[in-house]
Scaffold this active site. Sequence first.
Site, PDB file in Angstrom:
ATOM      1  N   ALA A 104      -6.581  10.312  20.147  1.00 46.62           N
ATOM      2  CA  ALA A 104      -6.478  10.330  21.610  1.00 46.62           C
ATOM      3  C   ALA A 104      -6.927  11.667  22.202  1.00 46.62           C
ATOM      4  O   ALA A 104      -6.153  12.335  22.897  1.00 46.62           O
ATOM      5  CB  ALA A 104      -5.042   9.995  22.040  1.00 46.62           C
ATOM      6  N   GLN A 107       3.987   9.582   4.720  1.00 44.61           N
ATOM      7  CA  GLN A 107       5.289   9.553   4.030  1.00 44.61           C
ATOM      8  C   GLN A 107       6.016  10.885   3.955  1.00 44.61           C
ATOM      9  O   GLN A 107       7.231  10.920   4.077  1.00 44.61           O
ATOM     10  CB  GLN A 107       5.096   8.987   2.616  1.00 44.61           C
ATOM     11  CG  GLN A 107       4.681   7.522   2.645  1.00 44.61           C
ATOM     12  CD  GLN A 107       4.384   6.937   1.276  1.00 44.61           C
ATOM     13  OE1 GLN A 107       4.312   7.656   0.296  1.00 44.61           O
ATOM     14  NE2 GLN A 107       4.198   5.623   1.233  1.00 44.61           N
ATOM     15  N   ASP A 140      -3.503  14.061  20.945  1.00 47.25           N
ATOM     16  CA  ASP A 140      -2.292  13.735  20.176  1.00 47.25           C
ATOM     17  C   ASP A 140      -2.310  14.382  18.792  1.00 47.25           C
ATOM     18  O   ASP A 140      -1.278  14.482  18.138  1.00 47.25           O
ATOM     19  CB  ASP A 140      -2.171  12.217  19.989  1.00 47.25           C
ATOM     20  CG  ASP A 140      -1.751  11.523  21.279  1.00 47.25           C
ATOM     21  OD1 ASP A 140      -1.597  12.207  22.305  1.00 47.25           O
ATOM     22  OD2 ASP A 140      -1.583  10.284  21.250  1.00 47.25           O
ATOM     23  N   ASP A 194      -4.498  10.368   3.726  1.00 50.46           N
ATOM     24  CA  ASP A 194      -4.765  11.262   4.855  1.00 50.46           C
ATOM     25  C   ASP A 194      -3.686  12.305   5.073  1.00 50.46           C
ATOM     26  O   ASP A 194      -2.550  12.164   4.636  1.00 50.46           O
ATOM     27  CB  ASP A 194      -4.951  10.460   6.154  1.00 50.46           C
ATOM     28  CG  ASP A 194      -3.943   9.348   6.338  1.00 50.46           C
ATOM     29  OD1 ASP A 194      -2.789   9.524   5.930  1.00 50.46           O
ATOM     30  OD2 ASP A 194      -4.298   8.305   6.883  1.00 50.46           O
ATOM     31  N   LEU A 220      -9.224   4.433  10.794  1.00 51.58           N
ATOM     32  CA  LEU A 220      -9.901   3.250  11.354  1.00 51.58           C
ATOM     33  C   LEU A 220      -9.286   2.857  12.709  1.00 51.58           C
ATOM     34  O   LEU A 220     -10.002   2.519  13.651  1.00 51.58           O
ATOM     35  CB  LEU A 220      -9.776   2.097  10.350  1.00 51.58           C
ATOM     36  CG  LEU A 220     -10.250   0.721  10.762  1.00 51.58           C
ATOM     37  CD1 LEU A 220     -11.207   0.178   9.706  1.00 51.58           C
ATOM     38  CD2 LEU A 220      -9.091  -0.248  10.899  1.00 51.58           C
ATOM     39  N   ALA A 232      -7.431   3.282   6.945  1.00 50.92           N
ATOM     40  CA  ALA A 232      -6.033   3.316   7.396  1.00 50.92           C
ATOM     41  C   ALA A 232      -5.976   3.853   8.837  1.00 50.92           C
ATOM     42  O   ALA A 232      -6.650   3.333   9.721  1.00 50.92           O
ATOM     43  CB  ALA A 232      -5.198   4.127   6.408  1.00 50.92           C
ATOM     44  N   TYR A 233      -5.220   4.906   9.079  1.00 51.56           N
ATOM     45  CA  TYR A 233      -5.032   5.431  10.443  1.00 51.56           C
ATOM     46  C   TYR A 233      -6.393   5.791  11.072  1.00 51.56           C
ATOM     47  O   TYR A 233      -6.662   5.528  12.249  1.00 51.56           O
ATOM     48  CB  TYR A 233      -4.128   6.661  10.345  1.00 51.56           C
ATOM     49  CG  TYR A 233      -3.458   7.118  11.616  1.00 51.56           C
ATOM     50  CD1 TYR A 233      -3.675   6.487  12.841  1.00 51.56           C
ATOM     51  CD2 TYR A 233      -2.569   8.194  11.585  1.00 51.56           C
ATOM     52  CE1 TYR A 233      -3.030   6.921  13.990  1.00 51.56           C
ATOM     53  CE2 TYR A 233      -1.925   8.631  12.733  1.00 51.56           C
ATOM     54  CZ  TYR A 233      -2.171   7.997  13.929  1.00 51.56           C
ATOM     55  OH  TYR A 233      -1.533   8.433  15.066  1.00 51.56           O
ATOM     56  N   ASP A 282       0.822  -1.212   0.000  1.00 50.32           N
ATOM     57  CA  ASP A 282       0.000   0.000   0.000  1.00 50.32           C
ATOM     58  C   ASP A 282       0.858   1.264   0.000  1.00 50.32           C
ATOM     59  O   ASP A 282       0.506   2.253  -0.639  1.00 50.32           O
ATOM     60  CB  ASP A 282      -0.921   0.006   1.225  1.00 50.32           C
ATOM     61  CG  ASP A 282      -2.012  -1.038   1.096  1.00 50.32           C
ATOM     62  OD1 ASP A 282      -2.450  -1.289  -0.042  1.00 50.32           O
ATOM     63  OD2 ASP A 282      -2.416  -1.620   2.117  1.00 50.32           O
ATOM     64  N   GLY A 283       1.972   1.231   0.739  1.00 50.09           N
ATOM     65  CA  GLY A 283       2.834   2.409   0.814  1.00 50.09           C
ATOM     66  C   GLY A 283       3.366   2.792  -0.562  1.00 50.09           C
ATOM     67  O   GLY A 283       3.396   3.971  -0.928  1.00 50.09           O
TER      68      GLY A 283
END
Length: 288
Positions: free
Chosen positions: A212, A246, A177, A148, A192, A189-190, A78-79
């Site tokens: 958070a 990235q 955070d 994202d 979820l 991704a993040y 995926d990256g």
Amino acid sequence: MRIEKNIELLTNIKSAGIILKPSSPELKDIYLEIKALFEEANINIYLEDNSANMISLKGYSLEELCQKVDFLISVGGDGTLLSVVRKSFKFDKAVLGINLGTLGFLTDISMEQLPQFIEDLKNNIYKIDNRMMVEGSVNLNKFVAFNDIVISRKSISSMIKIDGKIDGKHFNSYYGDGVIISTPTGSTAYNLSVGGPIVYPLTEAFIVTPVAPHSLTQRPLVMPADFEIEFKIIDNQGAVVIVDGQDIYEVEQNQSIKIKIANKKAKMIHRIQRNYFEVLNEKLRWGN
Ligand SMILES: NC(=O)c1ccc[n+]([C@@H]2O[C@H](COP(=O)([O-])OP(=O)(O)OC[C@H]3O[C@@H](n4cnc5c(N)ncnc54)[C@H](O)[C@@H]3O)[C@@H](O)[C@H]2O)c1
Ligand SMILES: Nc1ncnc2c1ncn2[C@@H]1O[C@H](COP(=O)(O)OP(=O)(O)OP(=O)(O)O)[C@@H](O)[C@H]1O
């Protein structure tokens, strides 16, 4: 029956450009195998220059490659696909993902499926999804994201405060955070991982999810894609902005990150049989 929008296919395919997962010289044999399979079907294969250097072959800059070929192929996980979509976005090329990664949620085709897929491609039996991208700016830097944009605290020992505005009007303050601004594609991704909703990838919307949050009242928000959203860093330590996990930008106190929908879509090539809920089930154990 639901009518699939965005079904424009490529015409008269003659060539494709390949980008390989970085730092993986062991992919040389797989690259040669992929090249041979496409060339048997009269589709010429050209290699991007960083990938070519990695396996000691000749290559072309991404710009030259995009001018030369009909579509791009990302070989990796995926990256790798995220990076190919982001870097080739301005050249408007459709991207196919061959999965050699660990999860491969976004990458559609396995090496086993490739011979049949090439035959289907020649017979116009495939689909192209048009996926929403977001465009962001920080100071003078402009960028696009496929998954994202994450605004995060710089130091793990303290919270960050970020103010959010929609079309210039304050809508929320985030303490914690950080905050994730995700596309529907990035919703798995993040977003979820921190409790955000799964949003079907052909939807047009922003998902804004706190990371958070130190509050009992914060919830993920789904907002129309035509909103312009701005996040101002209130904290004196500043923040970092991370694009698709990235690319990283630093932001100082009182500076803002502006985010809106990109003015065109990313084009993803998929097998005709690909079903989003089957992928969710297979890769993320949806419903199990
Ligand atoms: N705690 C977390 O879950 C966390 C933390 C940081 C970044 N990320 C995500 O990682 C993404 C970058 O992915 P990567 O592969 O370059 O980094 P990575 O190698 O760190 O992988 C993150 C994981 O997320 C998966 N993934 C990536 N995009 C996805 C998508 N749209 N749907 C479902 N799964 C997906 C990847 O396959 C991988 O398993 C970022 O865009 C961000 O969303 C997640
Ligand atoms: N062009 C790139 N620039 C920066 N980082 C990249 C690039 N391509 C891949 N990466 C990073 O390299 C790492 C590994 O690549 P990739 O995600 O393709 O493989 P994987 O982790 O095995 O697969 P998956 O993400 O599907 O689990 C990832 O963290 C990804 O973000």
